[in-house]
Design a protein around this motif. Structure first.
Motif, PDB file in Angstrom:
ATOM      1  N   LEU A 138       0.843  -1.191   0.000  1.00  0.00           N
ATOM      2  CA  LEU A 138       0.000   0.000   0.000  1.00  0.00           C
ATOM      3  C   LEU A 138       0.879   1.242   0.000  1.00  0.00           C
ATOM      4  CD1 LEU A 138      -2.658  -1.111   2.660  1.00  0.00           C
ATOM      5  CD2 LEU A 138      -2.996  -0.965   0.201  1.00  0.00           C
ATOM      6  N   GLY A 139       1.451   1.531  -1.157  1.00  0.00           N
ATOM      7  CA  GLY A 139       2.249   2.744  -1.310  1.00  0.00           C
ATOM      8  C   GLY A 139       1.438   3.761  -2.098  1.00  0.00           C
ATOM      9  N   SER A 140       2.092   4.474  -2.988  1.00  0.00           N
ATOM     10  CA  SER A 140       1.371   5.408  -3.850  1.00  0.00           C
ATOM     11  C   SER A 140       0.316   4.670  -4.669  1.00  0.00           C
ATOM     12  CB  SER A 140       2.332   6.093  -4.809  1.00  0.00           C
ATOM     13  OG  SER A 140       3.365   6.689  -4.081  1.00  0.00           O
ATOM     14  N   LEU A 179      -5.153   9.241  -1.483  1.00  0.00           N
ATOM     15  CA  LEU A 179      -5.342   9.758  -0.112  1.00  0.00           C
ATOM     16  C   LEU A 179      -4.640  11.097   0.055  1.00  0.00           C
ATOM     17  CD1 LEU A 179      -4.742   6.433   1.871  1.00  0.00           C
ATOM     18  CD2 LEU A 179      -6.931   7.542   1.419  1.00  0.00           C
ATOM     19  N   ARG A 180      -3.472  11.206  -0.544  1.00  0.00           N
ATOM     20  CA  ARG A 180      -2.678  12.438  -0.424  1.00  0.00           C
ATOM     21  C   ARG A 180      -3.347  13.622  -1.113  1.00  0.00           C
ATOM     22  NH1 ARG A 180       3.430  10.823  -0.009  1.00  0.00           N
ATOM     23  NH2 ARG A 180       3.381  10.374   2.217  1.00  0.00           N
ATOM     24  N   ASP A 240      -0.571  13.219   5.905  1.00  0.00           N
ATOM     25  CA  ASP A 240      -0.327  11.999   6.669  1.00  0.00           C
ATOM     26  C   ASP A 240      -0.787  12.161   8.120  1.00  0.00           C
ATOM     27  OD1 ASP A 240       0.646  11.004   4.347  1.00  0.00           O
ATOM     28  OD2 ASP A 240       2.684  10.595   5.073  1.00  0.00           O
ATOM     29  N   TRP A 287      -7.245   0.536   8.944  1.00  0.00           N
ATOM     30  CA  TRP A 287      -7.325   0.049   7.558  1.00  0.00           C
ATOM     31  C   TRP A 287      -7.075  -1.463   7.525  1.00  0.00           C
ATOM     32  CZ3 TRP A 287      -4.145   2.450   2.870  1.00  0.00           C
ATOM     33  CH2 TRP A 287      -4.822   2.152   1.685  1.00  0.00           C
ATOM     34  N   LYS A 326       0.961   0.870   8.190  1.00  0.00           N
ATOM     35  CA  LYS A 326       0.946   1.255   9.604  1.00  0.00           C
ATOM     36  C   LYS A 326      -0.455   1.625  10.084  1.00  0.00           C
ATOM     37  CE  LYS A 326       2.429   6.015   8.592  1.00  0.00           C
ATOM     38  NZ  LYS A 326       3.028   5.868   7.246  1.00  0.00           N
ATOM     39  N   ASN A 327      -1.416   1.728   9.170  1.00  0.00           N
ATOM     40  CA  ASN A 327      -2.777   2.117   9.541  1.00  0.00           C
ATOM     41  C   ASN A 327      -3.557   0.906  10.062  1.00  0.00           C
ATOM     42  OD1 ASN A 327      -5.526   2.876   9.565  1.00  0.00           O
ATOM     43  ND2 ASN A 327      -5.116   4.456   8.024  1.00  0.00           N
ATOM     44  N   GLY A 365      -2.375   4.921  -2.135  1.00  0.00           N
ATOM     45  CA  GLY A 365      -2.157   6.037  -1.209  1.00  0.00           C
ATOM     46  C   GLY A 365      -2.041   7.404  -1.870  1.00  0.00           C
ATOM     47  N   ALA A 366      -1.650   7.434  -3.138  1.00  0.00           N
ATOM     48  CA  ALA A 366      -1.506   8.732  -3.810  1.00  0.00           C
ATOM     49  C   ALA A 366      -2.837   9.485  -3.812  1.00  0.00           C
ATOM     50  CB  ALA A 366      -0.997   8.536  -5.234  1.00  0.00           C
ATOM     51  N   GLY A 401       4.528  -1.000   2.751  1.00  0.00           N
ATOM     52  CA  GLY A 401       4.256   0.351   2.239  1.00  0.00           C
ATOM     53  C   GLY A 401       3.655   1.264   3.303  1.00  0.00           C
ATOM     54  N   GLY A 402       3.476   2.522   2.914  1.00  0.00           N
ATOM     55  CA  GLY A 402       3.028   3.552   3.859  1.00  0.00           C
ATOM     56  C   GLY A 402       1.688   3.272   4.515  1.00  0.00           C
ATOM     57  N   GLY A 403       0.806   2.541   3.824  1.00  0.00           N
ATOM     58  CA  GLY A 403      -0.501   2.239   4.391  1.00  0.00           C
ATOM     59  C   GLY A 403      -0.491   1.115   5.412  1.00  0.00           C
ATOM     60  N   LEU A 427      -4.493  11.806   8.104  1.00  0.00           N
ATOM     61  CA  LEU A 427      -4.819  10.389   7.894  1.00  0.00           C
ATOM     62  C   LEU A 427      -4.780   9.642   9.212  1.00  0.00           C
ATOM     63  CD1 LEU A 427      -2.880   9.360   4.640  1.00  0.00           C
ATOM     64  CD2 LEU A 427      -5.347   9.491   4.963  1.00  0.00           C
TER      65      LEU A 427
HETATM   66  P1  ADP Z   1       5.702   4.921  -2.330  1.00  0.00           P
HETATM   67  O1  ADP Z   1       4.924   3.997  -3.197  1.00  0.00           O
HETATM   68  O2  ADP Z   1       5.654   6.327  -2.838  1.00  0.00           O
HETATM   69  O3  ADP Z   1       7.065   4.422  -1.964  1.00  0.00           O
HETATM   70  P2  ADP Z   1       5.092   4.630   0.521  1.00  0.00           P
HETATM   71  O4  ADP Z   1       5.176   3.158   0.708  1.00  0.00           O
HETATM   72  O5  ADP Z   1       6.135   5.495   1.118  1.00  0.00           O
HETATM   73  O6  ADP Z   1       4.837   5.001  -1.002  1.00  0.00           O
HETATM   74  O7  ADP Z   1       3.669   5.084   1.095  1.00  0.00           O
HETATM   75  C1  ADP Z   1       3.219   6.396   0.935  1.00  0.00           C
HETATM   76  C2  ADP Z   1       1.716   6.396   0.924  1.00  0.00           C
HETATM   77  O8  ADP Z   1       1.237   5.983   2.209  1.00  0.00           O
HETATM   78  C3  ADP Z   1       1.177   7.784   0.691  1.00  0.00           C
HETATM   79  O9  ADP Z   1       0.536   7.838  -0.565  1.00  0.00           O
HETATM   80  C4  ADP Z   1       0.191   8.030   1.829  1.00  0.00           C
HETATM   81  O10 ADP Z   1      -1.068   8.471   1.362  1.00  0.00           O
HETATM   82  C5  ADP Z   1       0.065   6.679   2.504  1.00  0.00           C
HETATM   83  N1  ADP Z   1      -0.055   6.826   3.953  1.00  0.00           N
HETATM   84  C6  ADP Z   1       0.736   7.482   4.796  1.00  0.00           C
HETATM   85  N2  ADP Z   1       0.270   7.429   6.055  1.00  0.00           N
HETATM   86  C7  ADP Z   1      -0.885   6.703   5.998  1.00  0.00           C
HETATM   87  C8  ADP Z   1      -1.860   6.280   6.946  1.00  0.00           C
HETATM   88  N3  ADP Z   1      -1.761   6.578   8.235  1.00  0.00           N
HETATM   89  N4  ADP Z   1      -2.910   5.575   6.496  1.00  0.00           N
HETATM   90  C9  ADP Z   1      -3.032   5.238   5.197  1.00  0.00           C
HETATM   91  N5  ADP Z   1      -2.149   5.593   4.263  1.00  0.00           N
HETATM   92  C10 ADP Z   1      -1.082   6.312   4.654  1.00  0.00           C
END
Ligand code: ADP
Length: 423
Positions: free
Chosen positions: A248-250, A291-292, A297, A390, A386-387, A288-289, A382-384, A300
């Motif tokens: 769950l990244g961008s 969401l941004r 963050d 979710w 930690k939620n 996640g893109a 990925g960034g998602g 979120l």
């Molecule tokens: P990338 O694919 O750019 O490497 P990352 O794995 O770093 O992405 O994750 C970044 C994404 O995580 C962002 O698009 C952001 O919306 C999402 N994100 C950050 N914090 C949270 C959160 N608490 N809950 C859900 N999504 C999140």
């Protein structure tokens, strides 16, 4: 017999990392370096930059741990291509990066490869090779193609012409036959292709000059690597068929370990070989893109805390950043659907997260329908990841155990390949 350690290095899109692990997989040291930008004739000298980064990472490994290192492996970006002279090892052109496209080679590649083969994309390794071949008249006799990881590993072991079947997929290697296919062998440029081993296979001992320069032990070996995204999957240690990693990244990407290979170019679904299993993958444009676009963050984090994950959101969205979707629905004209927006931001976020979870579930269902092993458990990267709310929503929607992957760094996956190669 003293303790032995295993070194993995990841050469990713934005920088390089190392992870040093023991036999149990415990991290004993790790670190990170940016690529220094060496210029030569107005372009970045990537080979110089990667070599310097390799040496920096090796210097970053604690000096007291270096004598314990039994083996080393490296992953690199997929389809990053280096063409060198096999006699002198000098580069015959600048490296062609993973995201560079050579559309000039597409007609020639399409005319020899099966329809919809993964090489039929302008950025494939094969298009890069054919483009170089067609625009050069000299050095063809002695040319040798290596992937980024192969070239870096060669700096350590000194044996030219070895690669792995993950890196070689985009040059046309057939991992099921375990050979280059006949339509490729019959081409004049097939003689520049490297020989192929399974990822995590010992290539040989580390070169004596490198060994003494950094203080590695006499029996230290160097093993074949893989691509960066496969190394990231390996990091999660999802080693049984049915185990999957959702990233769950961008964007949203899913990878599932399957006993069966599946391919479907309509959805961009293809399989990488992992020993006797298949790593099946698909990538959606949601993630996640989107969401941004609406929330920071910090927001979120705050809004998510107020979501009740046990209750299904009635809001039905298809969150996309731009028009077009590929997986699990192939529709280049699909419009983003993010309306109606409720007054409450908590409800809105809940609806978006739930909608992305439904797309994820649909992705796993599609893989099963195409013939892959049924998903049983999902690890998240990925960034998602930690939620926690979710994660609970996804657990309900997927009807499966979902947890955060303990390790997600590609360098850790490369270290596991080093460990495998030393067995
Ligand atoms: P990338 O694919 O750019 O490497 P990352 O794995 O770093 O992405 O994750 C970044 C994404 O995580 C962002 O698009 C952001 O919306 C999402 N994100 C950050 N914090 C949270 C959160 N608490 N809950 C859900 N999504 C999140």
């Amino acid at each position: 017999v003293g303790e032995r350690l295993y070194l993995g290095m990841d050469f990713g899109t934005s920088g390089a990392r190392y992870a040093l692990i023991d036999m149990e997989g415990t991290i004993r040291a790790e670190g990170k370096r940016e690529y220094p930008l060496y210029m030569s004739k107005d372009t970045v000298d990537w080979l110089c930059s990667w070599k310097a980064t390799l040496h920096s990472l090796l210097e970053d490994v604690p000096i007291n741990l270096r004598p314990l290192i039994a083996s080393i492996s490296i992953d690199g970006t997929s389809a990053t291509t280096v063409i060198i002279d096999s006699a002198t090892a000098d580069p015959l052109c600048r490296p062609l990066l993973y995201n560079e496209s050579c559309p000039d080679a597409l007609p020639a590649v399409r005319s020899i490869a099966p329809a919809n083969h993964t090489v039929c994309s302008g950025s494939s390794t094969l298009c890069k090779l054919v483009s170089w071949w067609n625009s050069n008249d000299s050095n063809k006799e002695s040319a040798l193609l290596l992937h980024q990881a192969d070239w870096l590993l060669w700096l350590l072991h000194g044996t030219l012409g070895v690669s792995d079947y993950n890196n070689a997929l985009k040059v046309g290697y057939d991992p099921e036959l375990d050979s280059y296919p006949s339509w490729l062998i019959s081409q004049p440029y097939s003689r520049v292709l490297p020989s192929i081993q399974a990822p995590g296979t010992s290539i040989g001992s580390i070169k004596e000059d490198i060994r003494t320069q950094f203080g590695f032990p006499k029996d230290c070996i160097v093993c074949t690597g893989t691509t960066d995204s496969i190394a990231a999957f390996l990091a999660a240690r999802a080693t049984q068929p049915g185990k999957a990693v959702t990233s769950l990244g961008s964007t949203l990407a899913i990878k599932l370990l399957s006993t069966k290979r599946i391919e479907d170019s309509r959805f961009g679904v293809y399989s990488h070989r992992l020993d006797d299993k298949w790593l099946v993958g698909g990538a959606s444009n949601t993630g996640g893109a989107v969401l941004r676009q609406f929330f920071t963050d910090v927001q979120l984090d705050k809004l998510s805390k107020q979501i009740n994950p046990m209750v299904a959101s009635p809001l039905d969205y298809y969150p996309l950043q731009a028009v077009g979707e590929r997986f699990p629905v192939a529709d280049p004209e699909m419009e983003p659907r993010l309306h109606p927006r409720p007054e409450s931001d908590v409800e809105y976020l809940h609806g978006i997260l739930e909608s992305i979870a439904r797309i994820e579930a649909k992705g796993y269902t599609l893989l099963k329908d195409l013939g892959a092993t049924k998903v049983e458990e999902v690890f998240t990267a990925g960034g998602g990841a930690k939620n926690e709310k979710w994660t609970m929503i996804r657990q309900r929607v997927l009807g499966l155990p979902v947890s955060r992957a303990l390790q997600t760094e590609a360098a850790y996956g490369a270290a596991l390949l080093a460990l495998k190669g030393a067995q």
